[in-house]
Design a protein around this motif. Structure first.
Motif, PDB file in Angstrom:
ATOM      1  N   VAL A 101      -3.472  14.941   6.606  1.00  0.00           N
ATOM      2  CA  VAL A 101      -4.800  14.230   6.858  1.00  0.00           C
ATOM      3  C   VAL A 101      -4.843  13.382   8.122  1.00  0.00           C
ATOM      4  CG1 VAL A 101      -6.519  12.786   5.928  1.00  0.00           C
ATOM      5  CG2 VAL A 101      -5.287  14.538   4.482  1.00  0.00           C
ATOM      6  N   PRO A 102      -5.381  13.359   8.943  1.00  0.00           N
ATOM      7  CA  PRO A 102      -5.387  12.426  10.240  1.00  0.00           C
ATOM      8  C   PRO A 102      -5.306  10.983   9.929  1.00  0.00           C
ATOM      9  CG  PRO A 102      -6.969  14.076  10.452  1.00  0.00           C
ATOM     10  CD  PRO A 102      -6.706  14.140   9.276  1.00  0.00           C
ATOM     11  N   LEU A 103      -4.460  10.374  10.719  1.00  0.00           N
ATOM     12  CA  LEU A 103      -4.343   8.863  10.838  1.00  0.00           C
ATOM     13  C   LEU A 103      -3.841   8.356   9.304  1.00  0.00           C
ATOM     14  CD1 LEU A 103      -7.555   7.980  12.614  1.00  0.00           C
ATOM     15  CD2 LEU A 103      -5.253   8.335  13.542  1.00  0.00           C
ATOM     16  N   THR A 104      -3.098   9.211   8.535  1.00  0.00           N
ATOM     17  CA  THR A 104      -2.863   8.773   7.046  1.00  0.00           C
ATOM     18  C   THR A 104      -1.363   8.982   7.075  1.00  0.00           C
ATOM     19  OG1 THR A 104      -5.115   9.619   6.127  1.00  0.00           O
ATOM     20  CG2 THR A 104      -3.375   9.335   4.661  1.00  0.00           C
ATOM     21  N   ARG A 105      -0.846   7.932   5.989  1.00  0.00           N
ATOM     22  CA  ARG A 105       0.350   7.870   5.615  1.00  0.00           C
ATOM     23  C   ARG A 105       0.493   7.911   3.970  1.00  0.00           C
ATOM     24  NH1 ARG A 105       2.051   3.371   7.250  1.00  0.00           N
ATOM     25  NH2 ARG A 105       2.145   2.437   5.233  1.00  0.00           N
ATOM     26  N   VAL A 106       1.102   8.528   3.202  1.00  0.00           N
ATOM     27  CA  VAL A 106       1.060   8.520   1.964  1.00  0.00           C
ATOM     28  C   VAL A 106       2.565   7.933   1.266  1.00  0.00           C
ATOM     29  CG1 VAL A 106       0.946   9.702  -0.158  1.00  0.00           C
ATOM     30  CG2 VAL A 106      -0.543  10.557   1.692  1.00  0.00           C
TER      31      VAL A 106
ATOM     32  N   ALA B  54      -2.643   6.393  -0.213  1.00  0.00           N
ATOM     33  CA  ALA B  54      -2.881   6.912   1.136  1.00  0.00           C
ATOM     34  C   ALA B  54      -3.509   6.009   2.064  1.00  0.00           C
ATOM     35  CB  ALA B  54      -3.802   8.417   0.958  1.00  0.00           C
ATOM     36  N   ARG B  55      -2.785   5.624   3.034  1.00  0.00           N
ATOM     37  CA  ARG B  55      -3.037   4.529   3.932  1.00  0.00           C
ATOM     38  C   ARG B  55      -3.538   5.414   5.296  1.00  0.00           C
ATOM     39  NH1 ARG B  55      -4.965  -0.714   4.855  1.00  0.00           N
ATOM     40  NH2 ARG B  55      -4.213  -1.195   6.817  1.00  0.00           N
ATOM     41  N   THR B  56      -4.910   4.950   5.450  1.00  0.00           N
ATOM     42  CA  THR B  56      -5.571   5.678   6.452  1.00  0.00           C
ATOM     43  C   THR B  56      -5.845   4.604   7.488  1.00  0.00           C
ATOM     44  OG1 THR B  56      -6.607   7.470   5.250  1.00  0.00           O
ATOM     45  CG2 THR B  56      -7.305   7.044   7.399  1.00  0.00           C
ATOM     46  N   ALA B  57      -5.372   4.460   8.773  1.00  0.00           N
ATOM     47  CA  ALA B  57      -5.641   3.510   9.701  1.00  0.00           C
ATOM     48  C   ALA B  57      -5.662   3.849  11.064  1.00  0.00           C
ATOM     49  CB  ALA B  57      -4.461   2.475   9.188  1.00  0.00           C
ATOM     50  N   LEU B  58      -6.281   3.124  12.088  1.00  0.00           N
ATOM     51  CA  LEU B  58      -5.902   3.289  13.103  1.00  0.00           C
ATOM     52  C   LEU B  58      -5.728   1.848  13.760  1.00  0.00           C
ATOM     53  CD1 LEU B  58      -6.539   4.854  15.937  1.00  0.00           C
ATOM     54  CD2 LEU B  58      -8.946   4.501  15.755  1.00  0.00           C
ATOM     55  N   GLY B  59      -4.641   1.703  14.229  1.00  0.00           N
ATOM     56  CA  GLY B  59      -4.168   0.306  14.661  1.00  0.00           C
ATOM     57  C   GLY B  59      -4.270  -0.533  13.419  1.00  0.00           C
ATOM     58  N   PRO B  60      -4.747  -1.732  13.640  1.00  0.00           N
ATOM     59  CA  PRO B  60      -4.679  -2.668  12.525  1.00  0.00           C
ATOM     60  C   PRO B  60      -6.004  -2.684  11.357  1.00  0.00           C
ATOM     61  CG  PRO B  60      -5.763  -3.861  14.324  1.00  0.00           C
ATOM     62  CD  PRO B  60      -5.278  -2.315  14.703  1.00  0.00           C
ATOM     63  N   LEU B  61      -6.775  -1.553  11.851  1.00  0.00           N
ATOM     64  CA  LEU B  61      -8.065  -1.314  10.876  1.00  0.00           C
ATOM     65  C   LEU B  61      -7.759  -0.287  10.062  1.00  0.00           C
ATOM     66  CD1 LEU B  61     -10.982  -1.424  13.553  1.00  0.00           C
ATOM     67  CD2 LEU B  61      -9.973  -3.464  11.809  1.00  0.00           C
TER      68      LEU B  61
ATOM     69  N   LEU C 247      -6.325  13.595 -10.354  1.00  0.00           N
ATOM     70  CA  LEU C 247      -5.955  12.154  -9.699  1.00  0.00           C
ATOM     71  C   LEU C 247      -7.022  11.177  -9.829  1.00  0.00           C
ATOM     72  CD1 LEU C 247      -4.568  13.744  -6.400  1.00  0.00           C
ATOM     73  CD2 LEU C 247      -3.322  13.026  -8.221  1.00  0.00           C
ATOM     74  N   GLU C 248      -6.857  10.058 -10.223  1.00  0.00           N
ATOM     75  CA  GLU C 248      -8.121   9.043 -10.375  1.00  0.00           C
ATOM     76  C   GLU C 248      -7.619   7.995  -9.269  1.00  0.00           C
ATOM     77  OE1 GLU C 248     -10.564   8.685 -12.513  1.00  0.00           O
ATOM     78  OE2 GLU C 248      -9.959  10.456 -13.761  1.00  0.00           O
ATOM     79  N   LYS C 249      -8.826   7.983  -8.351  1.00  0.00           N
ATOM     80  CA  LYS C 249      -8.937   6.935  -7.283  1.00  0.00           C
ATOM     81  C   LYS C 249      -9.285   5.832  -7.395  1.00  0.00           C
ATOM     82  CE  LYS C 249      -9.958  10.731  -3.970  1.00  0.00           C
ATOM     83  NZ  LYS C 249      -9.195  10.238  -3.019  1.00  0.00           N
ATOM     84  N   ARG C 250      -8.230   4.731  -7.458  1.00  0.00           N
ATOM     85  CA  ARG C 250      -8.274   3.418  -8.125  1.00  0.00           C
ATOM     86  C   ARG C 250      -8.490   2.390  -6.977  1.00  0.00           C
ATOM     87  NH1 ARG C 250      -5.297   4.705 -13.425  1.00  0.00           N
ATOM     88  NH2 ARG C 250      -7.234   5.899 -14.457  1.00  0.00           N
ATOM     89  N   GLY C 251      -8.896   2.621  -5.670  1.00  0.00           N
ATOM     90  CA  GLY C 251      -8.722   1.849  -4.632  1.00  0.00           C
ATOM     91  C   GLY C 251      -9.704   0.709  -4.692  1.00  0.00           C
ATOM     92  N   ARG C 252      -9.809  -0.272  -3.865  1.00  0.00           N
ATOM     93  CA  ARG C 252     -10.761  -1.310  -3.813  1.00  0.00           C
ATOM     94  C   ARG C 252     -11.921  -0.644  -3.128  1.00  0.00           C
ATOM     95  NH1 ARG C 252      -8.811  -6.594  -1.689  1.00  0.00           N
ATOM     96  NH2 ARG C 252      -7.711  -5.388  -0.210  1.00  0.00           N
ATOM     97  N   LEU C 253     -11.830   0.189  -2.014  1.00  0.00           N
ATOM     98  CA  LEU C 253     -12.899   0.905  -1.173  1.00  0.00           C
ATOM     99  C   LEU C 253     -13.125   2.124  -1.793  1.00  0.00           C
ATOM    100  CD1 LEU C 253     -14.709   0.421   1.246  1.00  0.00           C
ATOM    101  CD2 LEU C 253     -12.848   1.316   2.481  1.00  0.00           C
ATOM    102  N   VAL C 254     -12.180   3.055  -2.185  1.00  0.00           N
ATOM    103  CA  VAL C 254     -12.460   4.373  -2.446  1.00  0.00           C
ATOM    104  C   VAL C 254     -12.195   4.496  -3.949  1.00  0.00           C
ATOM    105  CG1 VAL C 254     -11.883   6.635  -1.975  1.00  0.00           C
ATOM    106  CG2 VAL C 254     -11.723   4.975   0.024  1.00  0.00           C
ATOM    107  N   ARG C 255     -13.425   5.074  -4.775  1.00  0.00           N
ATOM    108  CA  ARG C 255     -13.123   5.320  -6.137  1.00  0.00           C
ATOM    109  C   ARG C 255     -13.523   6.867  -6.423  1.00  0.00           C
ATOM    110  NH1 ARG C 255     -12.253   0.777  -9.313  1.00  0.00           N
ATOM    111  NH2 ARG C 255     -12.540  -1.017  -7.836  1.00  0.00           N
ATOM    112  N   GLY C 256     -13.188   7.370  -7.273  1.00  0.00           N
ATOM    113  CA  GLY C 256     -13.502   8.751  -7.778  1.00  0.00           C
ATOM    114  C   GLY C 256     -12.511   9.439  -8.393  1.00  0.00           C
TER     115      GLY C 256
END
Length: 154
Positions: free
Chosen positions: A31-36, A52-59, A83-92
């Motif tokens: 997955v582009p720009l992503t580190r797990v 899964a941390r998706t980032a471009l620079g500091p964003l 897998l249950e997605k339990r992030g503050r921004l991404v859920r599902g």
């Protein structure tokens, strides 16, 4: 909330397709720009947590997930992971299933439901299309490429 379904047939044995799809750090390679990063000790089981941390620079944003169903394939029987997605921004949630296919190949089904906080429902179609495109490419890469030395098996 956007739901989508991906289906693939891979020229791999069942256990190898499962291993390629459920070795979580490999998703960062697909997955582009992503580190797990896996936060719990191996092996993967119900209760395993990874981010899964998706980032471009500091964003960027974190997609925190927990394995809630873990049934690896065994004796020719299908494998199933939820897998249950339990992030503050991404859920599902996401579900990965591998089952025997024709000619010793493996049938893969990937179902996902994404809910991005602060994104109005009017964008569900765009989110669904983007999800299909990003995860479709990732599933293809994961199934095509063997395990890399930096990504141990689940």
């Amino acid at each position: 909330m956007a739901q989508f379904l991906l289906e693939r047939t891979a020229p791999l044995p069942l256990d190898e397709a499962w291993r390629r799809l459920t070795t979580w750090p490999r998703h960062g390679q697909a997955v582009p720009l992503t580190r797990v990063t896996v936060l719990t000790p191996p092996p993967t089981a119900e209760g395993t947590v990874f981010v899964a941390r998706t980032a471009l620079g500091p964003l960027g944003f974190d997609d925190r997930m927990e394995v809630t169903v873990w049934r690896p394939p065994s004796g020719g029987e299908p494998g199933h992971c939820r897998l249950e997605k339990r992030g503050r921004l991404v859920r599902g949630w996401a579900e990965i299933e591998v089952r025997p296919g024709p000619g010793g190949r493996t049938r893969v089904t990937w179902r996902e439901e994404l809910d991005v906080r602060l994104l109005p429902g009017v964008f569900d179609g765009v989110l669904r299309g983007a999800g299909r495109w990003v995860f479709g490419r990732a599933v293809n890469r994961l199934l095509r490429q063997g395990l890399s030395p930096s990504a141990p098996p689940a």
